[in-house]
Design an enzyme around this catalytic site. Sequence first.
Site, mmCIF file in Angstrom:
data_model
loop_
_atom_site.group_PDB
_atom_site.id
_atom_site.type_symbol
_atom_site.label_atom_id
_atom_site.label_comp_id
_atom_site.label_asym_id
_atom_site.label_seq_id
_atom_site.Cartn_x
_atom_site.Cartn_y
_atom_site.Cartn_z
ATOM 1 N N HIS B 38 0.824 -1.238 -0.008
ATOM 2 C CA HIS B 38 -0.005 -0.138 -0.069
ATOM 3 C C HIS B 38 0.892 1.386 -0.170
ATOM 4 C CE1 HIS B 38 -3.612 -2.427 0.579
ATOM 5 N NE2 HIS B 38 -4.390 -1.255 0.403
ATOM 6 N N LYS B 103 -9.987 -7.763 7.893
ATOM 7 C CA LYS B 103 -10.845 -7.809 9.090
ATOM 8 C C LYS B 103 -10.545 -6.806 10.023
ATOM 9 C CE LYS B 103 -7.173 -10.040 11.813
ATOM 10 N NZ LYS B 103 -6.720 -9.341 12.902
#
Lengths: 280, 188
Positions: B38, B103
């Site tokens: 990222h 999650k």
Amino acid sequence: MREVHVDTVRDHIRDMCIDANYNLGDDVVQAFEQSLKIEESPTGRNVLEQLIENARIAREEQVPMCQDTGFAVIFVEVGQEVLFVGGDVKDAINEGVRRGYTEGYLRKSIVSDPVERVNTKDNTPAVIHFDVVPGDKVKLTIAPKGGGSENMSTVRMLKPAQGRQGVIDFVVEHVKTAGPNPCPPTVVGVGIGGTFEKVAWLAKKALLRPLGEPNPDPFYAEMEKEILTKVNDLGIGPQGFGGRVTSLAVHIETHPCHIASFPAAVNINCHASRHSERNI
Amino acid sequence: MSVKRISTPLSEQDVMELKAGDNVLITGVVYSARDAAHKKLVELLDKGEDLPVDLRGQVIYYVGPAPAKPGQVIGSAGPTTSGRMDAYTPALLAQGAKGLVGKGSRNQEVKDALKEHGAVYFASVGGAAALTAKTIKASEVVAYEELGAEAIRRMTVEDFPVTVVNDAHGNDLYVEGAKKYERVAGEG
């Protein structure tokens, strides 16, 4: 003195890294099955069914139950009549971790420096806690610890006046804040007493106790039950999707403390509450 | 429990029909990326350069798999905690990514960006990694091989089980689910 060759320690540690990551304990699988009986949320039940199936696949196919195969946290209880021979026992333990994580196809998740963050590529070094005990045996326990649940840990220096209720409120509030992040249903390790560093160690140690085994002191056993009820009443549920089962167990470990202090700590384990134990 | 099936890449309509709490099976290509990848992607965008992957309609899965054993497509491959990606996520949604899988909770900026760009955040079951790996039928590294477990992989999944947490309409399963099952002190 009883001589123990460090190569024996190394070989056990290697096998234990793999065993802990492939084979989820029967106590945890049984806790999933018990949870299925009380979980009311359909999505929560679906999560629990996936966890039971996941544990079965990991065991049968001998693969890690979770891709985060953890930091190798190792507790070593050394009998005071033991003499380690053949080298440095810490090096032997790290060599065992290196072999276990490499030969067991476990993920290497350790960076050599917390700021520079370069992967050591063999999951070493381990975090090792030594303790000296009477006798001539060595007890090894490994508890591979995932990053997601470890990040949801805390220590707080409470005031003695806050008492029993203060600890309960602190733990419940913390589990609420952690929410879905530590992969519920979780096991909640609670340390009470000692000092700043001791209380964190107690919370970690509490996670090693088999599920379903309460604190031997009825006072703390009752407190464990009360916190578990309160935590499950939060409604967070399996994976935080909402439901009855947020935690499988709450374990408390305590130590005497200073007249001015009242430390408390929470260390959360995800549902992959893994450990492996060997006696030499 | 009812289950919806969707195929990637996701269309505007696919996204709009998904609601927080839906149980979904994803089939098609998803791209893996976690913290390190990222960071690199957003650095490229900051420099005005092209990304190594066209993200339009794509699903990003926050995963760093375990190494594959001989004969396996991929090692155990469950989700990692999504919150660590929050700082980078709005920029990738602006590039057209339509689905995120991880999650744990997202921050308000991410939730707002999901609404703004029409995208959805799913959770897969953290720790059910051996089970999830079985739904991954192919996997190849397409960028940042040097990152090891954190490289970007193009994964072909079949019936990958996920649950919608944040939909494009502002709903949040983590908030609503807990509210539904919460027991306030004194209640039966």
